[in-house]
Scaffold this motif. Structure first.
Motif, PDB file in Angstrom:
ATOM      1  N   PHE A 162      50.502  47.454  44.361  1.00  0.00           N
ATOM      2  CA  PHE A 162      49.639  47.587  45.525  1.00  0.00           C
ATOM      3  C   PHE A 162      48.185  47.240  45.220  1.00  0.00           C
ATOM      4  O   PHE A 162      47.489  46.667  46.066  1.00  0.00           O
ATOM      5  CB  PHE A 162      49.727  49.017  46.061  1.00  0.00           C
ATOM      6  CG  PHE A 162      48.803  49.292  47.220  1.00  0.00           C
ATOM      7  CD1 PHE A 162      49.040  48.726  48.466  1.00  0.00           C
ATOM      8  CD2 PHE A 162      47.683  50.104  47.071  1.00  0.00           C
ATOM      9  CE1 PHE A 162      48.191  48.971  49.536  1.00  0.00           C
ATOM     10  CE2 PHE A 162      46.834  50.355  48.130  1.00  0.00           C
ATOM     11  CZ  PHE A 162      47.087  49.790  49.372  1.00  0.00           C
ATOM     12  N   SER A 204      47.216  41.975  58.549  1.00  0.00           N
ATOM     13  CA  SER A 204      46.329  41.826  57.394  1.00  0.00           C
ATOM     14  C   SER A 204      47.148  41.661  56.119  1.00  0.00           C
ATOM     15  O   SER A 204      48.331  42.029  56.067  1.00  0.00           O
ATOM     16  CB  SER A 204      45.415  43.048  57.260  1.00  0.00           C
ATOM     17  OG  SER A 204      46.176  44.193  56.895  1.00  0.00           O
ATOM     18  N   GLU A 205      46.529  41.117  55.082  1.00  0.00           N
ATOM     19  CA  GLU A 205      47.223  40.972  53.801  1.00  0.00           C
ATOM     20  C   GLU A 205      47.693  42.328  53.284  1.00  0.00           C
ATOM     21  O   GLU A 205      48.809  42.450  52.763  1.00  0.00           O
ATOM     22  CB  GLU A 205      46.306  40.305  52.757  1.00  0.00           C
ATOM     23  CG  GLU A 205      45.982  38.861  53.036  1.00  0.00           C
ATOM     24  CD  GLU A 205      44.658  38.720  53.762  1.00  0.00           C
ATOM     25  OE1 GLU A 205      44.238  39.688  54.443  1.00  0.00           O
ATOM     26  OE2 GLU A 205      44.038  37.639  53.663  1.00  0.00           O
ATOM     27  N   LEU A 206      46.856  43.347  53.412  1.00  0.00           N
ATOM     28  CA  LEU A 206      47.244  44.686  52.942  1.00  0.00           C
ATOM     29  C   LEU A 206      48.484  45.166  53.683  1.00  0.00           C
ATOM     30  O   LEU A 206      49.428  45.680  53.072  1.00  0.00           O
ATOM     31  CB  LEU A 206      46.080  45.658  53.129  1.00  0.00           C
ATOM     32  CG  LEU A 206      46.243  47.074  52.550  1.00  0.00           C
ATOM     33  CD1 LEU A 206      44.884  47.674  52.219  1.00  0.00           C
ATOM     34  CD2 LEU A 206      46.972  48.011  53.517  1.00  0.00           C
ATOM     35  N   SER A 207      48.505  44.999  54.993  1.00  0.00           N
ATOM     36  CA  SER A 207      49.614  45.504  55.795  1.00  0.00           C
ATOM     37  C   SER A 207      50.919  44.791  55.482  1.00  0.00           C
ATOM     38  O   SER A 207      51.940  45.429  55.208  1.00  0.00           O
ATOM     39  CB  SER A 207      49.281  45.357  57.280  1.00  0.00           C
ATOM     40  OG  SER A 207      50.427  45.548  58.079  1.00  0.00           O
ATOM     41  N   ALA A 245      53.271  41.894  45.648  1.00  0.00           N
ATOM     42  CA  ALA A 245      52.074  41.648  46.463  1.00  0.00           C
ATOM     43  C   ALA A 245      52.276  40.400  47.296  1.00  0.00           C
ATOM     44  O   ALA A 245      51.400  39.540  47.393  1.00  0.00           O
ATOM     45  CB  ALA A 245      50.849  41.496  45.561  1.00  0.00           C
ATOM     46  N   LEU A 275      52.323  45.403  51.944  1.00  0.00           N
ATOM     47  CA  LEU A 275      52.610  46.795  51.577  1.00  0.00           C
ATOM     48  C   LEU A 275      54.104  47.075  51.423  1.00  0.00           C
ATOM     49  O   LEU A 275      54.500  47.762  50.467  1.00  0.00           O
ATOM     50  CB  LEU A 275      51.981  47.737  52.603  1.00  0.00           C
ATOM     51  CG  LEU A 275      52.203  49.243  52.379  1.00  0.00           C
ATOM     52  CD1 LEU A 275      51.644  49.682  51.032  1.00  0.00           C
ATOM     53  CD2 LEU A 275      51.558  50.040  53.515  1.00  0.00           C
ATOM     54  N   TRP A 282      44.824  45.736  44.662  1.00  0.00           N
ATOM     55  CA  TRP A 282      44.241  44.422  44.948  1.00  0.00           C
ATOM     56  C   TRP A 282      45.240  43.447  45.566  1.00  0.00           C
ATOM     57  O   TRP A 282      45.010  42.233  45.546  1.00  0.00           O
ATOM     58  CB  TRP A 282      43.612  43.814  43.684  1.00  0.00           C
ATOM     59  CG  TRP A 282      42.520  44.640  43.117  1.00  0.00           C
ATOM     60  CD1 TRP A 282      41.261  44.820  43.614  1.00  0.00           C
ATOM     61  CD2 TRP A 282      42.591  45.442  41.926  1.00  0.00           C
ATOM     62  NE1 TRP A 282      40.541  45.682  42.821  1.00  0.00           N
ATOM     63  CE2 TRP A 282      41.341  46.089  41.766  1.00  0.00           C
ATOM     64  CE3 TRP A 282      43.585  45.678  40.978  1.00  0.00           C
ATOM     65  CZ2 TRP A 282      41.078  46.939  40.715  1.00  0.00           C
ATOM     66  CZ3 TRP A 282      43.319  46.538  39.929  1.00  0.00           C
ATOM     67  CH2 TRP A 282      42.074  47.154  39.810  1.00  0.00           C
ATOM     68  N   SER A 283      46.328  43.942  46.111  1.00  0.00           N
ATOM     69  CA  SER A 283      47.315  43.039  46.720  1.00  0.00           C
ATOM     70  C   SER A 283      46.734  42.322  47.928  1.00  0.00           C
ATOM     71  O   SER A 283      47.231  41.258  48.332  1.00  0.00           O
ATOM     72  CB  SER A 283      48.566  43.826  47.130  1.00  0.00           C
ATOM     73  OG  SER A 283      48.247  44.833  48.082  1.00  0.00           O
ATOM     74  N   TRP A 284      45.690  42.885  48.525  1.00  0.00           N
ATOM     75  CA  TRP A 284      45.065  42.288  49.705  1.00  0.00           C
ATOM     76  C   TRP A 284      44.061  41.187  49.350  1.00  0.00           C
ATOM     77  O   TRP A 284      43.541  40.507  50.225  1.00  0.00           O
ATOM     78  CB  TRP A 284      44.330  43.386  50.484  1.00  0.00           C
ATOM     79  CG  TRP A 284      43.361  44.145  49.605  1.00  0.00           C
ATOM     80  CD1 TRP A 284      42.062  43.816  49.325  1.00  0.00           C
ATOM     81  CD2 TRP A 284      43.639  45.329  48.859  1.00  0.00           C
ATOM     82  NE1 TRP A 284      41.504  44.728  48.467  1.00  0.00           N
ATOM     83  CE2 TRP A 284      42.454  45.687  48.158  1.00  0.00           C
ATOM     84  CE3 TRP A 284      44.762  46.153  48.716  1.00  0.00           C
ATOM     85  CZ2 TRP A 284      42.378  46.803  47.327  1.00  0.00           C
ATOM     86  CZ3 TRP A 284      44.682  47.265  47.893  1.00  0.00           C
ATOM     87  CH2 TRP A 284      43.494  47.577  47.209  1.00  0.00           C
TER      88      TRP A 284
END
Length: 514
Positions: free
Chosen positions: A41, A95-98, A145, A101, A43-45
């Motif tokens: 998780f 988003s990249e985070l979403s 990621a 995840l 810095w995966s965004w």
């Protein structure tokens, strides 16, 4: 005085040992899973989206009729993941985070399952080490990621194997429980193949598990496993037929250079040569330590027996061999990411190699060295351009958002392979392109039964730009194809000139004004 002080110094150590002993298998698996989740998780965004992730997001954002029309033509093997992501995006956005995840969560689940599985065959320290090493393998941190189904499929593969071992060892359980376990195996196998069809590569490995881990008479175990596997394959018949009919979608593999075994040994799981050297050295140590040990020797350090190690070696080698040999003799089918589901076995075998070293100092040094060579690869993965050798679409979108104005035109380079077409930046970062006129678009991807927009060459729509005063060209600069200059020439003939040219990473943004 030493008699008084020594017990005081020893007390914390004794308390720490008691805490380790109090760490139950369930807790240890949960803690390893939590660590693995945070490793994937973190810095995966940060990296920009790349082509395969764009396909995931664009497909998931379609309406259901549009998505089913797509799956009828292509990508049916990813349909279940797209349906899942459709609901996920509705809840949490794009988003990249979403969108990445779920993959990080899946890696945590897979790591926990790796500990549970390894604990069946070896000591707890080796099992915990296997889960932790799995969590930091470069292939694992990459797929953890990424907005694709690979991490979820890997988690299913691990727990499917755990379920198989439980079913094989259920000899003293009630008949109802045995049937439930085998039925659960069939259903999870079917689910895994709907998520990732190549999970079928695990079945030859499970044949080895049946031979090693059975508690019933071998013949009875084989029959039960064959029946459960047949039911699982029967349930997946629709996706097998769909995947077979759409096999042209992986034809691109045949256009790639032939993968050598030496290349696969590095890139399949380890990403860089230093990581591969360290990992394979420890794998060799594991094999030598277990197979050169005299038979009947007491297992020390929690090392597995030969038969048990064969399970994880088969998991490492057999799927890879099938794809490599199949590519040479049948049809192109080898892809690095298809072998991601073997990474749990890789982590366990490396942990066996670490445990087989002579003393704690060597073990600690080997782990430190392994982590040291992994960190640079991890840092690259979590950089701005960590995907697909430098995807830069978010940064491109930032430039367009800052400099373009509503009413400007935008033209995208169409001369590169679909996964690198700059047009995809508009679909994964749409806010930056609001109000811009997409000059060459003829039909949006959402209104077709295919993955991509339908476009026409710029020269064919020259009259459409007569009312535009500024146009942004987004060109892929990776291969230097001279055909990309034709768009500039076309616009020059229409009275435009190059006002400014900006190279982001591998995308060139050319501002042309009248």
């Amino acid at each position: 005085m030493s008699v008084v002080i020594a017990p005081r110094l020893a007390a914390p150590l004794l308390k720490g040992r008691r805490r380790l002993r109090g760490l139950t298998p369930r807790r240890s698996a949960g803690l390893v899973g939590l660590v693995a989740f945070f490793v994937s998780f973190a810095w995966s965004w940060q990296p920009s989206y790349w082509g395969d992730e764009a396909v995931s997001i664009m497909s998931a954002e379609r309406s259901f009729p549009s998505l089913f029309a797509l799956l009828d033509n292509i990508d049916a093997v990813h349909g279940l993941y797209y349906l899942f992501l459709h609901g996920w995006i509705d809840l949490f956005g794009t988003s990249e985070l979403s969108t990445r995840l779920p993959s990080a969560i899946a890696i945590g689940v897979a790591a926990a399952g790796t500990v549970v599985l390894a604990r069946f065959f070896m000591g707890s320290r080796v099992a915990i080490g296997g889960g932790l090493i799995f969590a930091v393998i470069p292939r694992v941190t990459y797929m953890g990621a990424e907005a694709r189904s690979t991490a979820i499929a890997t988690a299913i593969a691990v727990w499917l194997t755990v379920l198989l071992v439980c079913a094989l060892r259920s000899g003293t359980a009630s008949r109802c429980r045995q049937v439930t376990l085998w039925l659960g195996y069939s259903l999870l196998l079917a689910l895994g193949m709907y998520v990732f069809l190549f999970l079928a590569l695990l079945l030859p490995v499970h044949a080895v598990v049946v031979v090693v881990a059975h508690r019933h008479p071998l013949g009875r175990s084989v029959v039960a496993w064959l029946g459960a596997s047949a039911l699982g394959l029967l349930l997946t018949a629709p996706i097998i037929l769909a995947g077979t009919s759409q096999r042209e979608q992986i034809a691109f593999i045949g256009r790639r250079p032939t993968v050598l075994v030496t290349e696969a040994a590095v890139m399949q799981w380890f990403d860089t040569i230093p990581v591969a050297i360290m990992a394979w050295s420890l794998i060799i140590v594991a094999v030598l330590a277990v197979f050169l040990r005299p038979s009947g020797t007491h297992q020390t350090g929690g090392l597995p027996g030969r038969a048990a190690l064969n399970i994880f070696l088969a998991w490492m080698v057999v799927p890879s061999a099938i794809l490599l040999v199949g590519t040479q003799l049948v049809t192109p089918m080898y892809s690095l990411r298809y072998l991601s589901l073997c990474a749990p076995a890789v982590g366990v075998v490396i942990a066996v190699g670490v445990a087989a070293l002579a003393n704690n100092w060597l073990r600690a040094a080997s782990v430190v060295a392994l982590v040291a060579v992994i960190v640079p690869a991890y840092a690259v993965q979590r950089g701005d351009f960590g995907k697909n050798e430098g995807s830069d679409w978010r940064q491109v979108a930032d430039v367009i958002a800052a400099r373009a104005a509503p009413g400007d035109g935008v033209v995208f380079d169409q001369t590169v392979r679909p996964s690198r077409v700059p047009r995809l930046a508009m679909h994964v970062y749409p806010d930056a392109f609001l109000g811009l006129h997409d000059v060459t678009l003829t039909r949006s991807y959402a209104k077709t039964g295919w993955l991509w927009d339908e476009v026409t060459p710029l020269a064919h729509v020259a009259p459409a730009i007569t009312e535009l005063d500024r146009i942004w060209l987004l060109q892929y600069s990776g291969s230097g194809d001279s055909r990309r200059g034709t768009d500039v020439q076309t616009l020059t003939l229409q009275g435009f000139h190059v006002a400014e040219s900006t190279l982001v990473n591998r995308t060139r943004i050319i501002e042309m004004t009248r």
